[in-house]
Write a protein that holds these residues in place. Structure first.
Motif, PDB file in Angstrom:
ATOM      1  N   LYS A 184      64.436  63.814  74.018  1.00 44.53           N
ATOM      2  CA  LYS A 184      65.041  64.531  75.191  1.00 44.53           C
ATOM      3  C   LYS A 184      64.664  65.764  75.071  1.00 44.53           C
ATOM      4  O   LYS A 184      63.465  66.388  75.998  1.00 44.53           O
ATOM      5  N   TYR A 185      63.595  66.615  74.043  1.00 40.44           N
ATOM      6  CA  TYR A 185      64.082  67.570  73.587  1.00 40.44           C
ATOM      7  C   TYR A 185      62.268  67.230  73.916  1.00 40.44           C
ATOM      8  O   TYR A 185      61.220  68.197  74.357  1.00 40.44           O
ATOM      9  N   PHE A 186      61.728  66.678  73.478  1.00 38.47           N
ATOM     10  CA  PHE A 186      60.224  66.349  73.407  1.00 38.47           C
ATOM     11  C   PHE A 186      59.934  65.957  74.856  1.00 38.47           C
ATOM     12  O   PHE A 186      58.535  66.883  74.750  1.00 38.47           O
ATOM     13  N   LYS A 187      60.703  64.938  75.334  1.00 42.39           N
ATOM     14  CA  LYS A 187      59.824  65.490  77.157  1.00 42.39           C
ATOM     15  C   LYS A 187      59.881  66.658  77.636  1.00 42.39           C
ATOM     16  O   LYS A 187      59.400  67.038  78.747  1.00 42.39           O
ATOM     17  N   PHE A 188      60.972  67.435  77.505  1.00 39.71           N
ATOM     18  CA  PHE A 188      61.541  69.017  78.057  1.00 39.71           C
ATOM     19  C   PHE A 188      59.903  69.722  77.818  1.00 39.71           C
ATOM     20  O   PHE A 188      59.755  70.914  78.233  1.00 39.71           O
ATOM     21  N   PRO A 199      54.631  62.889  74.901  1.00 46.92           N
ATOM     22  CA  PRO A 199      54.705  61.826  75.174  1.00 46.92           C
ATOM     23  C   PRO A 199      55.268  60.922  74.104  1.00 46.92           C
ATOM     24  O   PRO A 199      55.711  61.662  73.137  1.00 46.92           O
ATOM     25  N   VAL A 200      56.695  60.096  75.010  1.00 43.11           N
ATOM     26  CA  VAL A 200      57.503  59.562  73.616  1.00 43.11           C
ATOM     27  C   VAL A 200      57.320  57.828  74.448  1.00 43.11           C
ATOM     28  O   VAL A 200      57.526  57.380  75.384  1.00 43.11           O
ATOM     29  N   LYS A 207      46.743  61.869  62.896  1.00 46.20           N
ATOM     30  CA  LYS A 207      46.849  62.320  61.258  1.00 46.20           C
ATOM     31  C   LYS A 207      48.365  61.539  62.307  1.00 46.20           C
ATOM     32  O   LYS A 207      49.102  62.164  62.610  1.00 46.20           O
ATOM     33  N   ILE A 208      48.847  61.403  61.342  1.00 43.21           N
ATOM     34  CA  ILE A 208      50.504  60.585  61.784  1.00 43.21           C
ATOM     35  C   ILE A 208      51.347  61.561  60.488  1.00 43.21           C
ATOM     36  O   ILE A 208      51.034  61.770  59.320  1.00 43.21           O
ATOM     37  N   THR A 209      52.684  61.499  61.088  1.00 46.75           N
ATOM     38  CA  THR A 209      53.607  62.785  60.695  1.00 46.75           C
ATOM     39  C   THR A 209      55.049  61.718  60.843  1.00 46.75           C
ATOM     40  O   THR A 209      54.960  61.334  61.519  1.00 46.75           O
ATOM     41  N   ARG A 238      57.578  70.978  66.753  1.00 46.63           N
ATOM     42  CA  ARG A 238      56.409  71.229  67.725  1.00 46.63           C
ATOM     43  C   ARG A 238      55.946  72.770  66.806  1.00 46.63           C
ATOM     44  O   ARG A 238      54.754  72.463  67.196  1.00 46.63           O
ATOM     45  N   LYS A 239      55.751  72.973  65.702  1.00 46.25           N
ATOM     46  CA  LYS A 239      55.351  73.669  65.070  1.00 46.25           C
ATOM     47  C   LYS A 239      54.122  72.326  64.788  1.00 46.25           C
ATOM     48  O   LYS A 239      52.611  73.192  63.960  1.00 46.25           O
ATOM     49  N   LEU A 240      53.964  71.428  64.517  1.00 43.58           N
ATOM     50  CA  LEU A 240      52.863  70.737  64.068  1.00 43.58           C
ATOM     51  C   LEU A 240      52.362  70.209  64.639  1.00 43.58           C
ATOM     52  O   LEU A 240      51.170  69.693  64.878  1.00 43.58           O
ATOM     53  N   LYS A 241      52.245  70.673  66.404  1.00 41.00           N
ATOM     54  CA  LYS A 241      51.209  70.206  67.262  1.00 41.00           C
ATOM     55  C   LYS A 241      51.156  68.890  67.677  1.00 41.00           C
ATOM     56  O   LYS A 241      50.112  68.099  67.600  1.00 41.00           O
ATOM     57  N   ILE A 242      51.832  68.568  67.331  1.00 38.05           N
ATOM     58  CA  ILE A 242      52.428  67.333  67.468  1.00 38.05           C
ATOM     59  C   ILE A 242      52.071  66.570  69.222  1.00 38.05           C
ATOM     60  O   ILE A 242      52.241  66.908  70.175  1.00 38.05           O
ATOM     61  N   ASP A 243      50.472  65.653  69.019  1.00 37.10           N
ATOM     62  CA  ASP A 243      50.319  65.185  70.335  1.00 37.10           C
ATOM     63  C   ASP A 243      50.969  64.122  71.195  1.00 37.10           C
ATOM     64  O   ASP A 243      51.574  63.830  72.517  1.00 37.10           O
TER      65      ASP A 243
END
Length: 333
Positions: free
Chosen positions: A87-91, A95-96, A22-24, A66-71
């Motif tokens: 930086k936010y996602f790594k926090f 993984p980015v 699933k791609i957003t 984050r509410k989309l439960k991104i992997d």
């Protein structure tokens, strides 16, 4: 816009080869029609001038995402905003992977003193590298294109229906260094118009370009100025029905390539070696300025740096050469 359009063939291949993904796509609202036909792909609109503006706005955007439960996150842009989001996602322990834009290689390509003139990795391949680093290698060979879109009744009222070949011409670019002189483009339009075999659609944006193209259109009966006439969605549909697109090194080339339309590109102080050739196009469709007369080409990656005298570079691409290329494509040569 061109960078966004170049993601489309890659996402087509990705969704075809990994149908359970699933791609957003995080992008501006204006660009969302590009992704309407892609399976398992949705668009999350970034309001970078409103609620998502600045560092606090990006934090709000991150909380919404984050509410989309991104992997995992594939950053295909690698600019200041996406670096903050990284930086936010790594926090959040998500993984980015970011695109490697090949800045050192491109710097060598455009250097005036120690130029390394060789073809670099295409932007499409740089996008696929990001997904490979996330564990999803992609094969871009035999990637299908977007299907032709039926024109709405409103569009047909404007463009009409006929048996002529439809030629799109996008004569502008972001910088003068990669914009074909308008008087030379007028020669191209004039000779195509005289044949009576073609209908010519002029593409651009903004009041100034609209005025310039309206002046051009008024000189030729087989010519239509499309600026301000259609929504972006309707314009994409029209582009999907063209027989050929003539464009600068600019976004319209990539929009047409999404639909598999043959695209002829004109290159001034930029060059195909930088990796921005439209997807799936024959290398011979890229008409370049004469490097023997202008050896510093490419002088920049985006066309924003033009040495003195190089404003004449695109005049080495003769209108007759452009016309011959258009006719060879339309005649299947």
């Amino acid at each position: 816009m061109g960078d966004v359009a170049m993601t489309v063939p890659v996402l087509i291949a990705l969704t075809k080869q990994y149908p359970r993904l699933k791609i957003t796509v995080l992008t501006r609202k204006f660009f969302s029609p590009m992704f309407n036909k892609l399976p398992n792909v949705s668009v999350f609109e970034a309001d970078v001038k409103g609620r998502h503006k600045g560092a606090f706005g990006l934090w709000k955007l991150y909380r919404e995402l984050r509410k989309l439960k991104i992997d995992a996150v594939a950053d295909l842009h690698n600019v200041l905003r996406s670096k903050v989001l990284k930086k936010y996602f790594k926090f959040g322990r998500i993984p980015v992977e970011q695109i490697d834009k090949g800045r050192a290689e491109k710097k060598a390509l455009i250097s005036s003193k120690s130029k390394v003139f060789k073809p670099l990795k295409s932007t499409h391949q740089r996008y696929t590298d990001v997904f490979q680093n996330l564990g999803f290698p992609i094969d871009l060979s035999n990637t299908p294109v977007l299907s032709k879109v039926s024109l709405s009744d409103e569009t047909l009222k404007i463009v009409g229906a006929d048996s002529k070949k439809w030629i799109g011409i996008a004569p502008f670019a972001a910088f003068e260094g990669k914009t074909y002189p308008l008087e030379l483009m007028e020669e191209v339009v004039s000779k195509l118009n005289k044949s009576e075999n073609y209908k010519i659609f002029l593409f651009g944006g903004g009041p100034l370009q609209e005025k310039q193209l309206e002046t051009l259109k008024n000189k030729f009966e087989n010519c239509l100025n499309m600026v301000g006439k259609l929504s972006f969605n309707e314009e994409l549909a029209l582009i999907s029905n063209l027989d050929v697109m003539l464009s600068m090194d600019s976004g319209n080339a990539h929009l047409a390539a999404m639909f598999g339309i043959p695209v002829i590109t004109l290159w001034g102080v930029t060059h195909p070696y930088a990796g921005f050739v439209p997807f799936g196009q024959d290398a011979d469709n890229a008409l370049c300025s004469d490097r023997e007369k202008f050896p510093l080409i490419p002088t920049s990656v985006y066309g924003n740096k033009m040495p003195e005298g190089y404003e004449m570079a695109m005049r080495t691409i003769l209108p007759e050469h452009v016309i011959d290329k258009i006719k060879s494509i339309l005649n299947g040569a």
